[in-house]
Scaffold this motif. Structure first.
Motif, PDB file in Angstrom:
ATOM      1  N   ARG A 237      -9.485  47.403  37.228  1.00 52.32           N
ATOM      2  CA  ARG A 237      -9.573  48.793  36.794  1.00 52.32           C
ATOM      3  C   ARG A 237      -8.172  49.380  36.585  1.00 52.32           C
ATOM      4  O   ARG A 237      -7.905  50.036  35.582  1.00 52.32           O
ATOM      5  CB  ARG A 237     -10.347  49.616  37.815  1.00 52.32           C
TER       6      ARG A 237
ATOM      7  N   THR B  22     -10.636  52.596  30.169  1.00 46.34           N
ATOM      8  CA  THR B  22     -11.437  52.753  31.371  1.00 46.34           C
ATOM      9  C   THR B  22     -12.297  51.503  31.521  1.00 46.34           C
ATOM     10  O   THR B  22     -12.601  50.836  30.531  1.00 46.34           O
ATOM     11  CB  THR B  22     -12.356  54.001  31.306  1.00 46.34           C
ATOM     12  N   LEU B  23     -12.671  51.214  32.745  1.00 41.74           N
ATOM     13  CA  LEU B  23     -13.466  50.018  33.023  1.00 41.74           C
ATOM     14  C   LEU B  23     -14.885  50.426  33.365  1.00 41.74           C
ATOM     15  O   LEU B  23     -15.092  51.269  34.228  1.00 41.74           O
ATOM     16  CB  LEU B  23     -12.855  49.230  34.191  1.00 41.74           C
TER      17      LEU B  23
ATOM     18  N   ASP C  92     -13.529  55.210  42.122  1.00 42.72           N
ATOM     19  CA  ASP C  92     -12.265  55.443  41.446  1.00 42.72           C
ATOM     20  C   ASP C  92     -11.867  56.906  41.551  1.00 42.72           C
ATOM     21  O   ASP C  92     -10.725  57.227  41.844  1.00 42.72           O
ATOM     22  CB  ASP C  92     -12.370  55.026  39.971  1.00 42.72           C
TER      23      ASP C  92
END
Length: 125
Positions: free
Chosen positions: A74, A83-84, A104
């Motif tokens: 990430r 973004t993951l 996150d």
């Protein structure tokens, strides 16, 4: 004798050949290793290292790993300006696993756009 540019040669191909080549190129761009993704985004290992606050060899090591923490992946993706999302694929549909995004926000309140800005500045330096 004049040498043809690729664009000219490609334009002379049958539409089905062009479509097949375009589809293959698109698929290849969607399936990249981490180092290929970084290079495709025109970022150096040094630029990513500066954003993440590590040295360049650490980025080289991360890019060679086949197994890593989701947070490491990430952070790499965020340093590249992305973004993951973790998606589980099933025969009856896809499911986005959301707990990693929630973690996150709790663990890393740093603004993603700030990281993007730092990555771009480092890449052009």
């Amino acid at each position: 004798m004049r040498v043809k540019r690729f664009e000219e040669t490609f334009a002379e191909q049958k539409p089905e050949v062009q479509a097949r080549a375009n589809a293959l190129a698109e698929q290849m761009l969607r399936e990249l290793a981490l180092d290929e993704l970084r290079a495709a985004r025109q970022l150096s290992q040094d630029a990513i290292a500066k954003v993440l606050g590590v040295k360049q060899p650490a980025i080289a090591k991360i890019e060679k790993r086949t197994d890593m923490y989701i947070s490491t992946l990430r952070n790499m993706i965020q340093a590249m300006g992305g973004t993951l999302d973790i998606i589980a694929h099933f025969p009856d549909g896809d499911v986005r696993i959301k707990q990693f995004a929630e973690l996150d926000a709790q663990e890393h309140p740093t603004n993603v756009s700030t990281k993007r800005s730092r990555a771009r500045k480092a890449a052009t330096a």
